[in-house]
Structures are given as C-alpha cells and as structure tokens.
Design an enzyme around this catalytic site. Sequence first.
Site, PDB file in Angstrom:
ATOM      1  CE1 TYR A  18      -2.414   3.273   2.444  1.00 10.22           C
ATOM      2  CE2 TYR A  18      -3.811   2.397   0.702  1.00 10.22           C
ATOM      3  CZ  TYR A  18      -3.539   3.379   1.636  1.00 10.22           C
ATOM      4  OH  TYR A  18      -4.375   4.458   1.767  1.00 10.22           O
ATOM      5  CE  LYS A  34       2.443   4.534   7.954  1.00 14.69           C
ATOM      6  NZ  LYS A  34       1.055   4.573   8.435  1.00 14.69           N
ATOM      7  CG  ASP A  55       6.003   3.555   0.592  1.00 13.33           C
ATOM      8  OD1 ASP A  55       4.796   3.339   0.315  1.00 13.33           O
ATOM      9  OD2 ASP A  55       6.366   4.233   1.581  1.00 13.33           O
TER      10      ASP A  55
HETATM   11  P1  KE4 Z   1      -0.772   8.220   4.434  1.00 14.68           P
HETATM   12  O1  KE4 Z   1      -1.318   8.887   3.181  1.00 14.68           O
HETATM   13  O2  KE4 Z   1      -1.825   7.387   5.142  1.00 14.68           O
HETATM   14  O3  KE4 Z   1      -0.068   9.189   5.361  1.00 14.68           O
HETATM   15  O4  KE4 Z   1       0.375   7.199   3.985  1.00 14.68           O
HETATM   16  C1  KE4 Z   1       0.111   6.249   2.992  1.00 14.68           C
HETATM   17  C2  KE4 Z   1       1.101   5.107   3.113  1.00 14.68           C
HETATM   18  C3  KE4 Z   1       2.135   5.008   2.196  1.00 14.68           C
HETATM   19  N1  KE4 Z   1       3.050   4.007   2.266  1.00 14.68           N
HETATM   20  C4  KE4 Z   1       2.974   3.069   3.249  1.00 14.68           C
HETATM   21  C5  KE4 Z   1       3.994   1.975   3.280  1.00 14.68           C
HETATM   22  C6  KE4 Z   1       1.938   3.124   4.212  1.00 14.68           C
HETATM   23  O5  KE4 Z   1       1.866   2.169   5.172  1.00 14.68           O
HETATM   24  C7  KE4 Z   1       0.986   4.157   4.153  1.00 14.68           C
HETATM   25  C8  KE4 Z   1      -0.169   4.259   5.128  1.00 14.68           C
HETATM   26  N2  KE4 Z   1      -0.279   3.221   6.094  1.00 14.68           N
HETATM   27  C9  KE4 Z   1      -1.613   2.969   6.610  1.00 14.68           C
HETATM   28  C10 KE4 Z   1      -1.522   1.822   7.611  1.00 14.68           C
HETATM   29  N3  KE4 Z   1      -0.940   0.648   7.067  1.00 14.68           N
HETATM   30  C11 KE4 Z   1      -2.221   4.178   7.195  1.00 14.68           C
HETATM   31  C12 KE4 Z   1      -3.420   3.920   8.078  1.00 14.68           C
HETATM   32  C13 KE4 Z   1      -4.709   4.376   7.434  1.00 14.68           C
HETATM   33  O6  KE4 Z   1      -4.868   4.224   6.194  1.00 14.68           O
HETATM   34  O7  KE4 Z   1      -5.568   4.907   8.196  1.00 14.68           O
END
Ligand code: KE4
Length: 438
Positions: free
Chosen positions: A155, A278, A250
Amino acid sequence: MTDSSAAQTTWERNPRSVALMERAQQRIPGGVNSPVRAFSSVGGKPLFLVKGEGCRVQDADGHWYIDYVGSWGPLILGHAQAQVNAAVAAALTSGTSFGACTEREIQFAETVCSRVPGCDMVRMVSSGTEACMSAIRLARGATGRDLIIKFDGCYHGHSDGLLVAAGSGAETLGVPDSPGVPAAIANLTLSLPYNDLGAVRAAFAAHDGQIAAVILEAVAGNMGCVPPDPGFLQGLRDVCTADGAVLIVDEVMTGFRVARGGAQERFGITGDLVCLGKVIGGGLPAAAYGGRRDLMSRMAPTGPVYQAGTLSGNPLAVAAGQTMLDLLDADGVYEGLERAGARLEAGIAAAIAKTGGGARVQRVGAMMGVYFRDAPVRNLDDARTCDVARFGRVFHELLARGVYIAPSAYEAGFIGAAHDDAAIDETITAWEGALAAS
Ligand code: KE4
C-alpha cells in the site's frame, strides 16, 4: 461477518464508544476518517480513544490498553512524548503556519538527508499518499515512461494509480482495486506478487523501455509483516539499473523504524527515490520524498515536474519531526527497539506453541505481524490463506485483556521505545489468554 461473542463483549464494555459511533455515522462515512479504523474486518464497532500516555491509550469508557498501533507507526517514542510535545508547544507560540520558507525546514532536510541512504535532496509534503504520488510523477517525468510496477498487498497511499491490488485498508475491506479509478489509469500499473523476482524480470522483458518505476515497501507492512526474501531487493535494484527505471523505496512505514537509516540501511539497498512519513512527523501531518539530486532537481521550481502543498513543511509538524529524529539518534535507541521486538516475538511465539499452534510471528525490528497459519507468509496470496476469523476473535480477546493491536489481519504491529519489559510481559500474558480463548 457475524460478530463473534468476543466482539459483543467489546461492545458491552464500551457503551460510550458505541454511542459515539452511532453519532459519528450520521456525518462521517462509516463514522471514521480513515476506513481501517472502522473495525470492519474484526467485527464490532470501533473504540473511540481519548488519551495516550507512553505505550498506553485510554478509550472513551475509561479502559486502558497497551497500544501496538501507535497511530499506525508514527509514535515510535510513545504517546504524548514530553520533548515532542514541548517542541510543538514552543513552535506554536510563533504561529501555526506561514506558507513561506523557514529555517527549520532546512535543518529538517539536512537531518533526513544525513540519515537516509541515497537521499541528496528531499521535499516535504503532508501525507504518505502525497509522497508516493509525487515520487511516481517524478519518475514518469524523468523517464518519459508511463508504466509502473508495484506489488500485490503493498500500500502506497490512495492515489489513483496505486489503488491497484493495494493492501492495508483496501485489502481489509475487499476493495484492493477501488471503484472510481479509471481503467486507463489502473492499466498503467502492473501489480506483481511480492518476493517474485522472476515476475519482475518477465514484466521488464515484456515492456522493454516502458517502465518508469518500481515502487515497493522494503518490508511489506500492509499485509501484516512480510520481509523481503534474500536477494529480492538487490534483484530489483539490478533490474531497474539495467533498464533505466527508477527504483522507489516506500519507507513511509519502515523509515527510521527498522533501522536508523530505515530498511535501505538494514538491507543494504539504495533506491533512486525514497518516500517517508509517519515517524518523521512525530504524530503530526508530515511526509516527504527524496533521493538522487539529478532526479529531485527536476521538481518545480528548478524543473518542470510539478508538485505543491499549502501546509508542506508546516512549522509544528517539522518541530515534532525534528525532535523525534533527534531523540531517535540517541545511543542505544535502536538496540532497545530490537531487544523489545525480540522479547515480544519470542513471548508470542511461546504462547502460540503453548496453546496448540496454528499461528506464527513475522518481525523486522520494531514492526511485526501475527498470522493465523503455520507456514511462512511471503506474499499476499499466502496472507489471504490465514484464518482471518480467528484473528478477529483474538483481537477482541486481547482488548478484553488490555492490549490494542491493529484492527485488521492486513496490518503490522508497532513496538516503540515506551514498551518496557513490564508492558511486553503483560502483553505476552494477554496473548496467551487470547489464543487459548479463541
Ligand atoms: P498516508 O497517506 O496514510 O499518510 O500514507 C500512505 C502510506 C504510504 N506508504 C505506506 C507503506 C503506508 O503504510 C501508508 C499508510 N499506512 C496505513 C496503515 N498501514 C495508514 C493507516 C490508514 O490508512 O488509516
């Protein structure tokens, strides 16, 4: 999914959260501002949290839990960390945002570039989605190519081209290929099995000179916790170098978590671009993308590839992030995270053995996943064979025992510096009881 009796118990223990959810659903889709918070895949209704202190959080009904979500990764130093809070409070006295250059942003960029392998320059944004979306655009702009390769179950945020076979909440809710993404966009994304270098080589052979980038999580944390097979990362590096495609690592989740220099340092791989998020915001909205100077210099205003953001480099978020990175640079922090992770992993593995098996722990540094199957999980197909229903029951049994893990079988768990031995031992006891009861 019919909710288990364990889920029912959670509702009975949390009448205030249940009532708040009823109200939230009137004005917020599903009552949540991010789908994975909805507890959809584990049954039941979500907890509303009111407070965090160190490694623990309190819900609206007053229950405390040892927290392994940590806001999905940012809170590697725990909730309400004193120096982070103080830094934000101090920055606040000068205002919340300028939309103009500040010295803090230079210092932050210098700090990030000094720690992240291959990162000559970095551009701040406000979310991991923006970071990955921008890195993809840059790779396409720099190569003049359109196709990208990602991996099933990984993701990279919710930009259209990356919502293809996506993990995390998309997989959790069964929409890895979201409606609303035009086929013309989705068809530019080739999603392959994680850890399958043969499939990558075949894709490059079939699309010679057409692939702009390969983007991956160096540890796949959006289908639990899937480490890269030995040679996988180096193989990707070699294929991209030979073909002229951009390798985008990523590290939104792994950055500053699995090592001081992230997964790139831990596994000895250097991408052309890296995405961060994060931890670098310390719990405030901040993310970034960066990498080779010749690529990053193509970003406006020095180059033609456009990307922008009203709150990019926000002073409060930079104050929090800078403090986090400074604190993470103290001697012994990563050794401590490794030790805590190993203790928890060993304890849960022992609890699994003691309660009849049928589950396994996979961990990289301060992130881990528990899968309800015995064989190793190397990709999304493996992850999908796990007993998700049992995961849901264990989730609620853990809540009843004061432990809060991610409400999805397709998420990682996060260990932080605030998880001391007492909290970890309490967690292990809770896991043993939850496994026995499920
Ligand atoms: P955000 O747009 O949510 O800040 O980041 C996206 C993203 C990009 N790359 C990786 C490897 C990520 O894990 C994420 C977002 N992680 C999720 C949890 N696995 C965020 C939690 C959510 O979607 O509420």
